[in-house]
Design a protein around this motif. Structure first.
Motif, PDB file in Angstrom:
ATOM      1  N   GLY A 170     -11.953  11.042  -4.588  1.00 40.03           N
ATOM      2  CA  GLY A 170     -11.544   9.923  -5.430  1.00 40.03           C
ATOM      3  C   GLY A 170     -10.548   9.014  -4.729  1.00 40.03           C
ATOM      4  N   VAL A 171      -9.569   9.622  -4.051  1.00 38.86           N
ATOM      5  CA  VAL A 171      -8.578   8.848  -3.308  1.00 38.86           C
ATOM      6  C   VAL A 171      -9.245   8.047  -2.193  1.00 38.86           C
ATOM      7  CG1 VAL A 171      -6.616   9.045  -1.730  1.00 38.86           C
ATOM      8  CG2 VAL A 171      -6.643  10.372  -3.841  1.00 38.86           C
ATOM      9  N   LEU A 172     -10.208   8.674  -1.513  1.00 37.65           N
ATOM     10  CA  LEU A 172     -10.912   8.005  -0.428  1.00 37.65           C
ATOM     11  C   LEU A 172     -11.671   6.784  -0.929  1.00 37.65           C
ATOM     12  CD1 LEU A 172     -12.010   7.808   2.464  1.00 37.65           C
ATOM     13  CD2 LEU A 172     -13.768   9.457   1.824  1.00 37.65           C
ATOM     14  N   PHE A 173     -12.422   6.945  -2.020  1.00 37.48           N
ATOM     15  CA  PHE A 173     -13.223   5.824  -2.503  1.00 37.48           C
ATOM     16  C   PHE A 173     -12.357   4.718  -3.104  1.00 37.48           C
ATOM     17  CE2 PHE A 173     -16.718   8.867  -2.154  1.00 37.48           C
ATOM     18  CZ  PHE A 173     -17.646   8.061  -1.518  1.00 37.48           C
ATOM     19  N   GLU A 174     -11.217   5.084  -3.673  1.00 39.66           N
ATOM     20  CA  GLU A 174     -10.274   4.060  -4.140  1.00 39.66           C
ATOM     21  C   GLU A 174      -9.780   3.220  -2.959  1.00 39.66           C
ATOM     22  OE1 GLU A 174      -5.962   3.635  -6.444  1.00 39.66           O
ATOM     23  OE2 GLU A 174      -6.783   5.612  -5.997  1.00 39.66           O
ATOM     24  N   ALA A 175      -9.495   3.893  -1.834  1.00 39.74           N
ATOM     25  CA  ALA A 175      -9.045   3.190  -0.634  1.00 39.74           C
ATOM     26  C   ALA A 175     -10.130   2.264  -0.100  1.00 39.74           C
ATOM     27  CB  ALA A 175      -8.632   4.196   0.435  1.00 39.74           C
ATOM     28  N   LEU A 176     -11.382   2.727  -0.105  1.00 40.87           N
ATOM     29  CA  LEU A 176     -12.475   1.899   0.397  1.00 40.87           C
ATOM     30  C   LEU A 176     -12.694   0.675  -0.496  1.00 40.87           C
ATOM     31  CD1 LEU A 176     -15.042   4.577   1.583  1.00 40.87           C
ATOM     32  CD2 LEU A 176     -13.367   3.302   2.933  1.00 40.87           C
ATOM     33  N   TRP A 177     -12.456   0.839  -1.791  1.00 43.91           N
ATOM     34  CA  TRP A 177     -12.538  -0.317  -2.674  1.00 43.91           C
ATOM     35  C   TRP A 177     -11.477  -1.353  -2.293  1.00 43.91           C
ATOM     36  CZ3 TRP A 177     -15.086  -3.387  -5.574  1.00 43.91           C
ATOM     37  CH2 TRP A 177     -14.448  -4.248  -6.467  1.00 43.91           C
ATOM     38  N   ARG A 178     -10.280  -0.883  -1.991  1.00 45.36           N
ATOM     39  CA  ARG A 178      -9.217  -1.807  -1.589  1.00 45.36           C
ATOM     40  C   ARG A 178      -9.565  -2.489  -0.269  1.00 45.36           C
ATOM     41  NH1 ARG A 178      -3.093  -0.194  -2.602  1.00 45.36           N
ATOM     42  NH2 ARG A 178      -3.051  -2.442  -2.282  1.00 45.36           N
ATOM     43  N   SER A 210       0.837  -1.204   0.000  1.00 44.56           N
ATOM     44  CA  SER A 210       0.000   0.000   0.000  1.00 44.56           C
ATOM     45  C   SER A 210       0.869   1.251   0.000  1.00 44.56           C
ATOM     46  CB  SER A 210      -0.908   0.009   1.226  1.00 44.56           C
ATOM     47  OG  SER A 210      -1.708  -1.142   1.253  1.00 44.56           O
ATOM     48  N   ARG A 211       0.428   2.254  -0.731  1.00 41.28           N
ATOM     49  CA  ARG A 211       1.218   3.483  -0.831  1.00 41.28           C
ATOM     50  C   ARG A 211       0.413   4.739  -0.491  1.00 41.28           C
ATOM     51  NH1 ARG A 211       4.401   0.203  -0.562  1.00 41.28           N
ATOM     52  NH2 ARG A 211       6.218  -0.245  -1.867  1.00 41.28           N
ATOM     53  N   GLY A 212      -0.885   4.715  -0.651  1.00 41.65           N
ATOM     54  CA  GLY A 212      -1.688   5.918  -0.489  1.00 41.65           C
ATOM     55  C   GLY A 212      -2.474   5.956   0.807  1.00 41.65           C
ATOM     56  N   TYR A 213      -3.718   6.442   0.716  1.00 36.80           N
ATOM     57  CA  TYR A 213      -4.568   6.670   1.882  1.00 36.80           C
ATOM     58  C   TYR A 213      -4.796   5.399   2.692  1.00 36.80           C
ATOM     59  CZ  TYR A 213      -8.769   8.162   4.448  1.00 36.80           C
ATOM     60  OH  TYR A 213      -9.688   8.453   5.428  1.00 36.80           O
ATOM     61  N   CYS A 214      -4.858   4.248   2.000  1.00 31.94           N
ATOM     62  CA  CYS A 214      -5.158   2.997   2.709  1.00 31.94           C
ATOM     63  C   CYS A 214      -3.935   2.403   3.407  1.00 31.94           C
ATOM     64  CB  CYS A 214      -5.771   1.980   1.752  1.00 31.94           C
ATOM     65  SG  CYS A 214      -4.730   1.581   0.355  1.00 31.94           S
ATOM     66  N   PHE A 215      -2.794   3.063   3.334  1.00 32.98           N
ATOM     67  CA  PHE A 215      -1.584   2.562   3.996  1.00 32.98           C
ATOM     68  C   PHE A 215      -1.822   2.368   5.492  1.00 32.98           C
ATOM     69  CE2 PHE A 215       2.423   3.630   6.245  1.00 32.98           C
ATOM     70  CZ  PHE A 215       3.229   2.607   5.779  1.00 32.98           C
ATOM     71  N   GLN A 216      -2.467   3.337   6.130  1.00 33.79           N
ATOM     72  CA  GLN A 216      -2.689   3.243   7.580  1.00 33.79           C
ATOM     73  C   GLN A 216      -3.626   2.081   7.911  1.00 33.79           C
ATOM     74  OE1 GLN A 216      -0.632   4.935   8.988  1.00 33.79           O
ATOM     75  NE2 GLN A 216      -0.343   6.898   7.970  1.00 33.79           N
ATOM     76  N   VAL A 217      -4.644   1.863   7.087  1.00 23.29           N
ATOM     77  CA  VAL A 217      -5.551   0.742   7.307  1.00 23.29           C
ATOM     78  C   VAL A 217      -4.794  -0.575   7.148  1.00 23.29           C
ATOM     79  CG1 VAL A 217      -7.652  -0.413   6.528  1.00 23.29           C
ATOM     80  CG2 VAL A 217      -7.513   2.087   6.484  1.00 23.29           C
TER      81      VAL A 217
END
Length: 241
Positions: free
Chosen positions: A217-225, A177-184
């Motif tokens: 957009g970044v948020l919803f991409e993270a939620l998809w992951r 993971s590299r973006g917003y979902c890194f912390q998750v």
């Protein structure tokens, strides 16, 4: 006494960096600070170099290009672990994470493997956020908790302390993971590894200078992951024990 490294990634944060570094040093004078700059075109890296020359315990890691928050933190983790720091801290350079709460997070790390500075734990809150953004964050965290079964109120929060041994365990096998979902991603791995995750309430204050890197957009991409991870973990995949 535990040695502390506070890692702050930067990309175009010239207006915020000097203030946040000085606040970190004032809050925890013994802590070292590592600025991880992704070749900011606004000269943030040069400002970081000046701070390192002026202040003991301030270091700079220059990277060639912008590859996302996760990649910057992974580079900072490797730097800190290689130098034997006991506690490694994540903090944003924009001032949204209050360094004044660092002593409370470090105290909690005496009895926990991972400590999250939490907006959504009891006592936590946000300031100066538009109502829409607050609602999106609350709903995103609720979805993450339900989808992945995480006992953490603020799984997306990026103000954290990791014990070195716990971080090595979390990073075992690699983190993509590299973006917003890194912390998750790191939260999921910590929980699945049986590590203790504690939350300390903070007041998250929206930045007053510079531009946010967050978008819907970044948020919803993270939620998809996260949705994909939820399906994978049921099959013994990412982060499964």
């Amino acid at each position: 006494m535990s040695t502390v490294l506070v890692i702050t990634p930067t990309y175009n944060e010239r207006d915020n960096l000097p203030g946040i570094v000085r606040r970190i040093r004032a809050a925890v004078p013994a802590a070292h600070v590592l600025v991880v700059d992704d070749n900011s075109p606004d000269g943030t890296g040069l400002i970081a170099d000046r701070l390192a020359a002026e202040l003991d315990g301030v270091h700079v890691l220059h990277r060639e290009r912008k590859e996302g928050l996760g990649a910057a933190y992974l580079a900072g983790f490797r730097w800190g672990l290689a130098r034997g720091f006991d506690l490694l801290v994540e903090i944003d350079a924009d001032g949204s994470h209050p360094p004044e709460r660092l002593p409370a997070l470090l105290h909690a790390a005496e009895h926990a493997d991972v400590v999250v500075g939490s907006r959504w734990a009891p006592g936590g809150r946000v300031a100066n956020w538009p109502r829409k953004r607050e609602l999106l964050s609350r709903l995103a965290n609720r979805y993450v908790r339900l989808a992945l079964g995480l006992p953490v109120a603020d799984a997306t929060g990026g103000f954290r302390v990791y014990r070195a041994a716990a971080l090595k365990k979390i990073l075992l096998g690699g983190v993509e993971s590299r973006g917003y979902c890194f912390q998750v991603d790191l939260t999921l791995r910590a929980v699945r590894a049986g590590l203790t995750v504690a939350e300390v309430p903070i007041t998250f204050v929206d930045r007053t200078a510079g531009a946010s890197k967050m978008s819907v957009g970044v948020l919803f991409e993270a939620l998809w992951r996260v949705t994909v991870w939820a399906l994978v973990t049921e099959r013994g995949g990412i982060g499964a024990s």
